[in-house]
Scaffold this motif. Structure first.
Motif, PDB file in Angstrom:
ATOM      1  N   ILE A   1       0.830  -1.201   0.000  1.00  0.00           N
ATOM      2  CA  ILE A   1       0.000   0.000   0.000  1.00  0.00           C
ATOM      3  C   ILE A   1       0.874   1.265   0.000  1.00  0.00           C
ATOM      4  O   ILE A   1       0.555   2.260  -0.654  1.00  0.00           O
ATOM      5  N   VAL A   2       1.998   1.201   0.695  1.00  0.00           N
ATOM      6  CA  VAL A   2       2.937   2.327   0.713  1.00  0.00           C
ATOM      7  C   VAL A   2       3.630   2.452  -0.639  1.00  0.00           C
ATOM      8  O   VAL A   2       3.819   3.552  -1.163  1.00  0.00           O
TER       9      VAL A   2
ATOM     10  N   ILE B   1       4.836   5.309  -5.595  1.00  0.00           N
ATOM     11  CA  ILE B   1       5.013   5.229  -7.045  1.00  0.00           C
ATOM     12  C   ILE B   1       4.024   6.118  -7.778  1.00  0.00           C
ATOM     13  O   ILE B   1       4.395   6.888  -8.679  1.00  0.00           O
ATOM     14  N   TYR B   2       2.748   6.046  -7.393  1.00  0.00           N
ATOM     15  CA  TYR B   2       1.715   6.813  -8.100  1.00  0.00           C
ATOM     16  C   TYR B   2       1.933   8.323  -7.954  1.00  0.00           C
ATOM     17  O   TYR B   2       1.992   9.055  -8.954  1.00  0.00           O
ATOM     18  N   TYR B   3       2.073   8.762  -6.706  1.00  0.00           N
ATOM     19  CA  TYR B   3       2.227  10.207  -6.493  1.00  0.00           C
ATOM     20  C   TYR B   3       3.646  10.676  -6.817  1.00  0.00           C
ATOM     21  O   TYR B   3       3.862  11.841  -7.160  1.00  0.00           O
ATOM     22  N   GLY B   4       4.617   9.778  -6.736  1.00  0.00           N
ATOM     23  CA  GLY B   4       5.985  10.125  -7.114  1.00  0.00           C
ATOM     24  C   GLY B   4       6.090  10.422  -8.602  1.00  0.00           C
ATOM     25  O   GLY B   4       6.759  11.380  -9.013  1.00  0.00           O
ATOM     26  N   ILE B   5       5.433   9.590  -9.422  1.00  0.00           N
ATOM     27  CA  ILE B   5       5.435   9.832 -10.871  1.00  0.00           C
ATOM     28  C   ILE B   5       4.759  11.150 -11.200  1.00  0.00           C
ATOM     29  O   ILE B   5       5.237  11.935 -12.038  1.00  0.00           O
TER      30      ILE B   5
ATOM     31  N   GLY C   1       6.287  15.082 -12.648  1.00  0.00           N
ATOM     32  CA  GLY C   1       5.784  15.659 -13.894  1.00  0.00           C
ATOM     33  C   GLY C   1       5.233  14.644 -14.865  1.00  0.00           C
ATOM     34  O   GLY C   1       4.806  15.002 -15.974  1.00  0.00           O
ATOM     35  N   GLY C   2       5.222  13.373 -14.482  1.00  0.00           N
ATOM     36  CA  GLY C   2       4.698  12.335 -15.354  1.00  0.00           C
ATOM     37  C   GLY C   2       3.196  12.228 -15.240  1.00  0.00           C
ATOM     38  O   GLY C   2       2.567  12.802 -14.345  1.00  0.00           O
TER      39      GLY C   2
ATOM     40  N   ALA D   1      -0.851   2.285 -13.053  1.00  0.00           N
ATOM     41  CA  ALA D   1      -0.053   2.407 -11.828  1.00  0.00           C
ATOM     42  C   ALA D   1      -0.229   1.180 -10.950  1.00  0.00           C
ATOM     43  O   ALA D   1       0.728   0.677 -10.354  1.00  0.00           O
ATOM     44  N   GLY D   2      -1.455   0.659 -10.880  1.00  0.00           N
ATOM     45  CA  GLY D   2      -1.710  -0.544 -10.102  1.00  0.00           C
ATOM     46  C   GLY D   2      -0.973  -1.751 -10.661  1.00  0.00           C
ATOM     47  O   GLY D   2      -0.419  -2.558  -9.906  1.00  0.00           O
TER      48      GLY D   2
END
Length: 230
Positions: free
Chosen positions: A67-68, A73-77, A81-82, A89-90
């Motif tokens: 979950i972390v 990964i999702y919010y980091g991308i 700027g991606g 993402a899942g």
């Protein structure tokens, strides 16, 4: 909504697991590569560097909750700027997580094959790569099928955590319908039944596959014919 959620759950779990298996096999095989004294310095450096990168990757994904990982990964991308939608993402999170666990499983499966198998293949003139592909991996694959089945069933259930990044899988569907109709118990009971049926079916399919690939136990040793004078 529940049919759509079931489809998305299966889609993410199946695609993510298949890619994760391939990644795990690649890492497991590379981890088994031996650095020989006669190898040139560049080959030694590249192999060592790749092994270090894969070791770090495996440790990071094995030692952090899924979950972390999904949130990072999702919010980091997006922060970089991606642009990525929740379902890709899942799948990305699922196959990266699967690859880390399968890498160790594949490595252990390769180590479980008797060293004489590799030596025999090399004695027949096979290259180390051909010996791995033709002799070692098929036997290792048969040994790790139970763990592959467990990994897939785990991924099927762990898709529930992907609701935190907006993947419309079964848990998010139940949460949404429960909020709309104020029928939380019925919604969560329904997805529990769906998960049970899916896992039960796939578990039986893996058991059939395991039996199909199992080594035969009804063969007769050639020495038996020699002893009988035939």
């Amino acid at each position: 909504m529940f049919l759509s959620g079931t489809w998305i759950t299966l889609y993410v779990a199946i695609i993510g697991t298949i890619i994760g298996f391939l990644l795990g096999f690649l890492i497991g095989v590379i981890e088994d590569v031996q650095i020989n004294r006669e190898d040139n310095i560049f080959k030694k450096i590249i192999i060592k560097l790749v092994k270090i990168i894969f070791a770090v990757y495996v440790e990071v994904f094995r030692d952090t909750p899924m979950i972390v990982q999904a949130m990072v990964i999702y919010y980091g991308i997006r922060l970089a700027g991606g642009s990525i939608s929740p379902i890709p993402a899942g799948i990305l999170v699922t196959f990266l997580n699967t690859g880390a666990y399968m890498a160790e499983t594949v490595r252990a499966g390769i180590k479980s094959i008797d060293v004489g198998q590799r030596e025999g293949a090399l004695a027949l003139g096979m290259s180390p790569l051909k010996a791995m592909v033709v002799v070692i991996i098929p036997q290792a694959f048969r040994n790790i099928i139970p763990e592959m089945a467990n990994m897939f069933l785990t991924n099927l259930k762990m898709t529930s955590v992907l609701n935190v990044i907006g993947v419309s899988e079964l848990f998010l569907v139940a949460k949404t319908t429960g909020a709309i109709y104020y029928r939380y118990f019925e919604a969560y009971l329904l997805i529990a039944v769906i998960f049970f049926v899916l896992c039960f079916i796939f578990n039986r399919l893996f058991l059939i596959l395991e039996k199909k690939l199992a080594a035969k136990k009804d063969y007769v040793l050639a020495v038996g014919y020699i002893d009988d004078g035939q």
